[in-house]
Every structure is written in C-alpha cells, then in structure tokens.
Design a protein around this motif. Structure first.
Motif: not given
Length: 310
Positions: A141-142, A230, A138, A234, A135-136, A132, A237
């Motif tokens: 997303g967090k 989603w 957005s 995640l 590589k996350e 998170v 990744k």
C-alpha cells in the motif's frame, strides 16, 4: 410470470453465456463475466431485488444509475467496457426470450470534461500522507500511494508495472512506465518513491519470479479496479474529521496534484508532459493535455499581483 433467477441459477446462466463468447480471448471473457456478475449482484441488492437476480431488472434506468455510481472511481473507457459487456449479455438474453429490450441502448456515458484538473489543498495532502504513514500497514500500500502521489503515475502505469522495468537500489532508482497506448518512458524517482518500492520488493524477494510488481491473491497482476479498491479502503481508515477532507479524492487525483506541485516547483510544461507521459504519436510533448492538469488558479495570480510594476 416473471423470469426470476436465483444466484445458483444465475451462475448457470452466466456459465452458459461463457460458452457463447468462448471464441474471444481469455482475458476478454474474464473481464466480461466479471462485469456481468458485479452488475447482477448490484441489481439483486436494489429495492425490490429480494437478493435475487432476474433479467427484467436490467433496465436502462438500472444500468444508467449503476454506471453513474462507478463514475467517481473508474475511467470512461472502463465504464464503456462494462456497458459493452452488459449489452452483449442482454442481446443474448433477448434471443433466449428472457429480456424484452437491451438496456444499454438508452445509456450514454458523457465524455470527460476537458478542464477537470484536481489540485489538493495542503490539508488534503496532510490527511492522505498521514493515513499512509500511520494506518497503512502493508508495504504494498505504501508503494502504491508513492507511485501516485510522488511520481504522478496513472493507475494503468502502476497496474502494469513489470519487475524487469523497476531499477531501484538503496540510493538510486528509476522506472520504465507507460502502459497506456504503449508509450513507454523512463523516469527517475524521488526517494519518497524509491524507498517504499525497494522495501516492498525486498519483503517480497521470495516471489521475484513474478512478471508484475503488484499482484493479488487471485492473479499475478493487481488490476486497475483492484488499485481503486485499495485506495477506497485506505480512505475508510480516516477519522470522521479527516474523511470530510478526502471523501471524494480518487487515485487519479494524486496524478493531477503531482502535476500542480511540479509546476509550483518550477518545472516547465514540456518537462511535466514528458514525466507524466503526455506525448503525441510523433513523440513530442502534448502540451494541451498537460495544460489541463496545471491550470492557473486564482490563488497563484493573487500571490503575484504585488509583483506587477507601474
């Protein structure tokens, strides 16, 4: 001769079925058609499907395997709704002479085992939090991850979270959550939740007239399926080594793990029950449900053996 239906014809068939069920609510119709289209698309990709959908492919075996594939990511209720949608469509196909028997009749969805908690290892927690952070990209997303990992929210809590129920500032924050069974509750949140939600809402402030906090390109509300999608993205990744630790973790596992960490932090079963929304119809803590989330482990007992006095 086999009743083969190409995708354009398939859409005509589903459009015709949409008129048959038009008496149902709009949301129900959309959910049914989405389930049918996804199943038809899945069937067309199976061996022998030839990238086309034909009703004869709708066998008990096919539906059973399809629902088994969904088991890791979707709840029993969600899979039962899919089964119901496909059953209704199948009955209609039978009436039209395009199908011999309803495949849903021979399919049973087993109940969730009562004792199925998930406590993540320190390595699994490390990998997920690192994904998170690094590589996350957005803010959405967090915020999604924070609600599952740091607040133990159900996927339905997150999906149905309304703007009016979010009260976050730069230093304080609390939420009103609890879509499931309409058992709403107010919960205070850690900074690890408050910050990403605050950042996400500030970034999306031009869209604050929307009813729900999380939305998609197609709808004003991000669905439960969308959240699961989603979370799968995640995990993709992750590096090959990281994947070995997290490949079978679901979004709901974050909620289980939060309960374990809260218990380790000294929370009582009643406190965890309230925070997670495990309450009876009378509003009292549903201790038995919470206890399944916080089973005592061998590791916990081993750590306390030396405390036993003679």
């Amino acid at each position: 001769m086999e009743n083969v239906i190409s995708f354009p014809k398939q859409e005509n068939l589903i459009d015709e079925y949409e008129r048959i069920i038009s008496h149902k609510s709009g949301k129900t119709v959309d959910a049914y058609l989405r389930s049918i289209r996804q199943f038809a698309s899945w069937l067309s990709e199976r061996p022998g499907g030839g990238d086309t959908f034909h009703p004869e492919q709708m066998t008990t075996t096919a539906l059973d395997v399809y629902l088994e594939e969904l088991e890791a990511e979707y709840s029993i209720n969600y899979r039962n709704r899919i089964k119901s949608a496909i059953s209704g469509f199948s009955n209609w196909l039978i009436e039209k002479g395009l199908l011999q028997q309803n495949p849903a009749r021979g399919v049973e969805i087993p109940p969730q085992p009562l004792l199925a908690p998930r406590e993540l290892s320190q390595d699994q927690r490390y990998v997920l939090r690192n994904l998170v952070e690094k590589k996350e990209k957005s803010l959405r997303g967090k915020a999604l991850f924070a609600l599952g990992y740091w607040a133990g929210c159900r996927v339905s809590d997150v999906s149905w979270l309304k703007m009016k129920d979010v009260h976050v500032g730069k230093k304080v924050g609390w939420l009103h959550v609890g879509h499931k069974n309409k058992k709403g509750r107010d919960i205070d949140i850690l900074n690890q939740v408050r910050r990403p939600i605050h950042d996400f809402l500030e970034d999306e402030k031009q869209k604050k007239d929307r009813p729900y906090v999380f939305f998609s390109q197609r709808s004003d509300r991000l669905t439960e399926a969308g959240i699961h999608h989603w979370f799968r993205n995640l995990k993709r990744k992750a590096t090959k080594d990281e994947w070995e630790y997290i490949q079978d973790i679901t979004f709901h596992d974050l909620r289980h793990d939060f309960a374990h960490r809260a218990r380790e932090a000294g929370w009582t079963i009643e406190e965890i029950a309230y925070y997670l929304g495990h309450v009876t119809k009378k509003g009292t803590p549903a201790i038995e449900t919470t206890a399944r989330y916080t089973q005592v482990s061998r590791k916990q007992i081993k750590g306390k053996l030396q405390l036993v006095k003679g």
